[in-house]
Scaffold this motif. Sequence first.
Motif, PDB file in Angstrom:
ATOM      1  N   MET A   1       0.918  -1.261  -0.075  1.00 14.78           N
ATOM      2  CA  MET A   1       0.022  -0.022  -0.085  1.00 14.78           C
ATOM      3  C   MET A   1       0.919   1.152   0.090  1.00 14.78           C
ATOM      4  N   ARG A   2       1.903   1.227   0.835  1.00 16.78           N
ATOM      5  CA  ARG A   2       2.778   2.444   0.786  1.00 16.78           C
ATOM      6  C   ARG A   2       3.622   2.775  -0.332  1.00 16.78           C
ATOM      7  N   LYS A   3       3.738   1.549  -1.177  1.00 19.96           N
ATOM      8  CA  LYS A   3       4.427   1.822  -2.466  1.00 19.96           C
ATOM      9  C   LYS A   3       3.604   2.325  -3.460  1.00 19.96           C
ATOM     10  N   TYR A   4       2.154   2.287  -3.592  1.00 22.63           N
ATOM     11  CA  TYR A   4       1.178   2.494  -4.282  1.00 22.63           C
ATOM     12  C   TYR A   4       1.275   4.232  -3.990  1.00 22.63           C
ATOM     13  N   VAL A  64       3.197  15.881 -12.404  1.00 21.69           N
ATOM     14  CA  VAL A  64       2.244  16.392 -13.520  1.00 21.69           C
ATOM     15  C   VAL A  64       1.946  17.803 -12.931  1.00 21.69           C
ATOM     16  N   ASN A  65       1.103  18.028 -12.068  1.00 17.69           N
ATOM     17  CA  ASN A  65       1.073  19.279 -11.436  1.00 17.69           C
ATOM     18  C   ASN A  65       2.249  20.611 -11.173  1.00 17.69           C
ATOM     19  N   HIS A  66       3.545  19.735 -11.099  1.00 17.43           N
ATOM     20  CA  HIS A  66       4.608  20.450 -10.981  1.00 17.43           C
ATOM     21  C   HIS A  66       4.689  21.162 -12.368  1.00 17.43           C
ATOM     22  N   ILE A  96       1.638   9.695  -5.179  1.00 19.67           N
ATOM     23  CA  ILE A  96       2.103  11.226  -4.758  1.00 19.67           C
ATOM     24  C   ILE A  96       3.223  11.595  -5.832  1.00 19.67           C
ATOM     25  N   ARG A  97       4.173  10.876  -6.080  1.00 18.62           N
ATOM     26  CA  ARG A  97       5.117  11.205  -7.260  1.00 18.62           C
ATOM     27  C   ARG A  97       4.512  11.614  -8.437  1.00 18.62           C
TER      28      ARG A  97
END
Length: 189
Positions: A1-4, A15-17, A9-10
Amino acid sequence: MRKYAYGFIRGVDAVNHRIGRIVMYGIFVLMGILIWSSVSKTFFMPSLWTLEMAQFAMVTYYILGGPYSIQLGSNVRMDLLYGEWSLRKKAWVDLITVLFLIFYLGVLLYGAVGSTAYSLGYYGSEPFSFFGGLITGAESVGRMETSPTAWRPWLWPIKSVMILGIFLMLMQCISELLKDVLRLKGETI
């Protein structure tokens, strides 16, 4: 779950950056439109399109720059209190407030999709099925909505930009929610 979660997040942040860094130069487009408006009113025949195009440019600048602003943390906060809190307390408060923001953006996105469907000539109550029908060919574009001004531009392009911006902002808020959850679990982001 943490990997996803880290992958999401990345991906969303990247994309937004990129979009935010490109859209931030839209202020120069807005300035160009307003300078042309001033010049044309002073020396030539006034242009009908300049005021409304400036409004469209500002909406694009604002709505597509919003996710980047959230990512940078440059949105308005009550720093009188917030600045003195611990990282854990900030994460709890941000987690709670971002849930309200996600709900609000979901409602806003639903309304934007309905408004865009209306601007494309759909007058029913199922805007999502209308767009699905457009893709499959089961639906067609009707009489398109135009602005009531003298210039009378179609409104669907700016409404489509609003859908994209609201969607990107929703994704950025989900990214921020995941960051807060990870911070509460003691991880550094």
